[in-house]
Motif scaffolding. Structure first.
Motif: not given
Length: 194
Positions: A161-181
Protein backbone atom coordinates in the motif's frame (compact mmCIF):
# COMPACT_ATOMS: atom_id res chain seq x y z
CA UNK A 1 0.43 -21.47 -3.12
CA UNK A 2 3.67 -20.47 -4.84
CA UNK A 3 6.68 -19.02 -3.02
CA UNK A 4 8.45 -16.45 -5.18
CA UNK A 5 11.94 -15.17 -4.38
CA UNK A 6 12.56 -11.96 -6.34
CA UNK A 7 16.27 -11.35 -6.87
CA UNK A 8 17.70 -8.10 -8.16
CA UNK A 9 20.46 -8.75 -10.70
CA UNK A 10 24.09 -8.23 -9.73
CA UNK A 11 25.97 -4.98 -10.18
CA UNK A 12 26.84 -3.51 -13.58
CA UNK A 13 29.28 -0.73 -14.41
CA UNK A 14 26.29 1.61 -14.82
CA UNK A 15 25.06 0.70 -11.31
CA UNK A 16 28.54 1.52 -10.02
CA UNK A 17 28.49 4.85 -11.89
CA UNK A 18 24.89 5.51 -10.69
CA UNK A 19 23.53 5.80 -14.23
CA UNK A 20 19.94 5.02 -15.24
CA UNK A 21 19.96 1.68 -17.12
CA UNK A 22 16.30 0.95 -17.78
CA UNK A 23 15.99 -1.18 -20.91
CA UNK A 24 19.61 -0.55 -21.93
CA UNK A 25 21.26 -3.98 -21.99
CA UNK A 26 24.33 -3.61 -19.74
CA UNK A 27 26.23 -6.77 -18.62
CA UNK A 28 27.32 -7.66 -15.08
CA UNK A 29 30.74 -6.63 -13.87
CA UNK A 30 32.90 -8.80 -11.59
CA UNK A 31 31.21 -7.42 -8.48
CA UNK A 32 27.86 -8.28 -10.08
CA UNK A 33 28.92 -11.88 -10.56
CA UNK A 34 29.91 -11.98 -6.88
CA UNK A 35 26.48 -10.51 -6.01
CA UNK A 36 24.85 -13.32 -8.00
CA UNK A 37 26.93 -15.97 -6.25
CA UNK A 38 26.03 -14.49 -2.84
CA UNK A 39 22.32 -14.53 -3.71
CA UNK A 40 22.67 -18.13 -4.91
CA UNK A 41 24.29 -19.12 -1.62
CA UNK A 42 21.49 -17.50 0.36
CA UNK A 43 18.90 -19.30 -1.78
CA UNK A 44 20.73 -22.63 -1.46
CA UNK A 45 19.47 -22.91 2.12
CA UNK A 46 15.98 -23.65 0.76
CA UNK A 47 14.30 -25.76 -1.90
CA UNK A 48 13.55 -24.19 -5.29
CA UNK A 49 11.89 -25.69 -8.34
CA UNK A 50 12.60 -23.29 -11.19
CA UNK A 51 14.30 -20.02 -12.14
CA UNK A 52 12.77 -17.29 -14.31
CA UNK A 53 14.51 -14.19 -15.59
CA UNK A 54 14.09 -10.87 -17.31
CA UNK A 55 15.39 -10.92 -20.90
CA UNK A 56 18.10 -8.33 -20.14
CA UNK A 57 21.63 -9.78 -20.07
CA UNK A 58 22.43 -8.60 -16.52
CA UNK A 59 19.42 -10.52 -15.19
CA UNK A 60 20.03 -13.55 -17.42
CA UNK A 61 23.63 -13.94 -16.25
CA UNK A 62 22.56 -13.57 -12.60
CA UNK A 63 19.84 -16.19 -13.15
CA UNK A 64 22.27 -18.60 -14.83
CA UNK A 65 24.68 -18.35 -11.89
CA UNK A 66 21.82 -19.02 -9.45
CA UNK A 67 20.35 -21.90 -11.49
CA UNK A 68 23.77 -23.57 -11.73
CA UNK A 69 24.32 -23.31 -7.94
CA UNK A 70 20.83 -24.67 -7.24
CA UNK A 71 21.22 -27.47 -9.84
CA UNK A 72 18.15 -26.25 -11.72
CA UNK A 73 17.51 -26.13 -15.47
CA UNK A 74 18.31 -23.11 -17.62
CA UNK A 75 16.24 -20.08 -16.51
CA UNK A 76 13.05 -19.33 -18.44
CA UNK A 77 13.03 -15.86 -19.99
CA UNK A 78 9.93 -13.79 -19.21
CA UNK A 79 9.63 -10.44 -21.01
CA UNK A 80 7.27 -8.88 -18.44
CA UNK A 81 10.03 -9.00 -15.81
CA UNK A 82 12.32 -6.55 -17.67
CA UNK A 83 13.36 -3.26 -16.07
CA UNK A 84 11.30 -0.11 -16.34
CA UNK A 85 11.91 1.71 -19.60
CA UNK A 86 13.19 5.20 -18.77
CA UNK A 87 12.88 6.72 -22.26
CA UNK A 88 15.05 9.81 -22.76
CA UNK A 89 16.48 9.43 -19.23
CA UNK A 90 18.35 6.19 -19.98
CA UNK A 91 22.08 6.61 -19.56
CA UNK A 92 22.00 9.78 -17.45
CA UNK A 93 23.25 9.90 -13.87
CA UNK A 94 20.80 9.42 -11.01
CA UNK A 95 21.58 12.87 -9.58
CA UNK A 96 20.94 14.47 -13.02
CA UNK A 97 17.70 12.49 -13.31
CA UNK A 98 16.46 13.67 -9.91
CA UNK A 99 17.49 17.28 -10.65
CA UNK A 100 15.70 17.19 -14.01
CA UNK A 101 12.57 15.18 -13.12
CA UNK A 102 12.20 15.52 -9.34
CA UNK A 103 11.41 11.94 -8.33
CA UNK A 104 10.86 8.39 -9.60
CA UNK A 105 7.11 8.99 -10.06
CA UNK A 106 7.60 11.85 -12.55
CA UNK A 107 6.58 11.59 -16.18
CA UNK A 108 9.59 11.24 -18.47
CA UNK A 109 9.22 11.29 -22.26
CA UNK A 110 9.23 7.70 -23.56
CA UNK A 111 9.32 6.17 -20.07
CA UNK A 112 6.98 3.66 -18.47
CA UNK A 113 5.15 4.61 -15.31
CA UNK A 114 5.62 2.55 -12.16
CA UNK A 115 1.97 1.48 -12.54
CA UNK A 116 2.72 0.07 -16.00
CA UNK A 117 5.75 -1.77 -14.65
CA UNK A 118 3.69 -3.14 -11.74
CA UNK A 119 0.88 -4.33 -14.03
CA UNK A 120 3.12 -6.21 -16.46
CA UNK A 121 5.17 -7.72 -13.62
CA UNK A 122 2.03 -8.86 -11.77
CA UNK A 123 0.72 -10.41 -14.99
CA UNK A 124 4.01 -12.30 -15.48
CA UNK A 125 4.11 -13.49 -11.86
CA UNK A 126 0.49 -14.67 -12.07
CA UNK A 127 1.29 -16.72 -15.21
CA UNK A 128 4.38 -18.19 -13.47
CA UNK A 129 2.33 -19.04 -10.35
CA UNK A 130 -0.46 -20.63 -12.43
CA UNK A 131 2.06 -22.83 -14.23
CA UNK A 132 3.66 -23.76 -10.89
CA UNK A 133 0.28 -24.73 -9.42
CA UNK A 134 -0.46 -26.96 -12.42
CA UNK A 135 2.90 -28.71 -12.00
CA UNK A 136 2.84 -29.17 -8.25
CA UNK A 137 -0.77 -29.21 -7.01
CA UNK A 138 -1.46 -29.56 -4.14
CA UNK A 139 2.11 -29.00 -2.85
CA UNK A 140 3.65 -25.53 -2.87
CA UNK A 141 6.29 -24.72 -5.46
CA UNK A 142 9.20 -22.35 -4.86
CA UNK A 143 10.30 -20.16 -7.76
CA UNK A 144 13.30 -17.84 -8.12
CA UNK A 145 12.67 -14.78 -10.30
CA UNK A 146 15.62 -12.61 -11.32
CA UNK A 147 14.54 -9.11 -12.22
CA UNK A 148 15.38 -5.45 -11.60
CA UNK A 149 15.22 -2.80 -8.90
CA UNK A 150 12.37 -0.90 -10.57
CA UNK A 151 10.25 -4.04 -10.85
CA UNK A 152 10.86 -5.06 -7.23
CA UNK A 153 10.17 -1.49 -6.07
CA UNK A 154 6.86 -1.37 -7.98
CA UNK A 155 5.78 -4.73 -6.53
CA UNK A 156 6.76 -3.80 -2.97
CA UNK A 157 4.82 -0.54 -3.28
CA UNK A 158 1.81 -2.46 -4.56
CA UNK A 159 1.68 -5.15 -1.87
CA UNK A 160 2.45 -2.73 1.00
CA UNK A 161 0.00 0.00 0.00
CA UNK A 162 2.94 2.33 -0.64
CA UNK A 163 4.73 1.89 2.70
CA UNK A 164 7.61 -0.17 1.24
CA UNK A 165 10.31 0.35 0.35
CA UNK A 166 10.82 3.13 2.87
CA UNK A 167 11.87 6.57 1.61
CA UNK A 168 15.50 6.44 0.49
CA UNK A 169 15.75 2.67 0.98
CA UNK A 170 17.59 1.11 -1.98
CA UNK A 171 16.86 -2.23 -3.60
CA UNK A 172 20.42 -3.55 -3.53
CA UNK A 173 22.09 -5.58 -6.27
CA UNK A 174 21.84 -9.26 -5.39
CA UNK A 175 19.06 -8.68 -2.85
CA UNK A 176 16.37 -11.34 -2.39
CA UNK A 177 12.78 -10.54 -1.40
CA UNK A 178 10.37 -13.40 -0.71
CA UNK A 179 6.69 -13.23 -1.68
CA UNK A 180 3.82 -15.71 -1.74
CA UNK A 181 1.31 -15.90 -4.60
CA UNK A 182 -2.04 -17.52 -3.97
CA UNK A 183 -5.57 -17.04 -5.26
CA UNK A 184 -4.44 -14.28 -7.65
CA UNK A 185 -2.89 -12.20 -4.88
CA UNK A 186 0.72 -11.41 -4.07
CA UNK A 187 1.90 -10.95 -0.48
CA UNK A 188 5.33 -9.87 0.77
CA UNK A 189 6.90 -12.19 3.35
CA UNK A 190 10.43 -10.94 4.03
CA UNK A 191 13.74 -9.86 2.61
CA UNK A 192 16.17 -12.79 2.70
CA UNK A 193 19.17 -10.79 1.55
CA UNK A 194 18.77 -7.02 1.77
Amino acid sequence: MTLISLVRHGQTDWNLERRIQGATDIPLNDTGRADARAAAEALAAGRHDAVYTSPLIRAQETAQIIAARLSLPEPAITRGLREREFGVAEGIGVSDYLARYGDWQSEVPGAETLDEVRDRALDSLERIARAARRRSAPAAESIVVVTHGGVIRALLMHVSGGTLPREGEPIRNGSVHRFVAERSTLRFLEPIVG
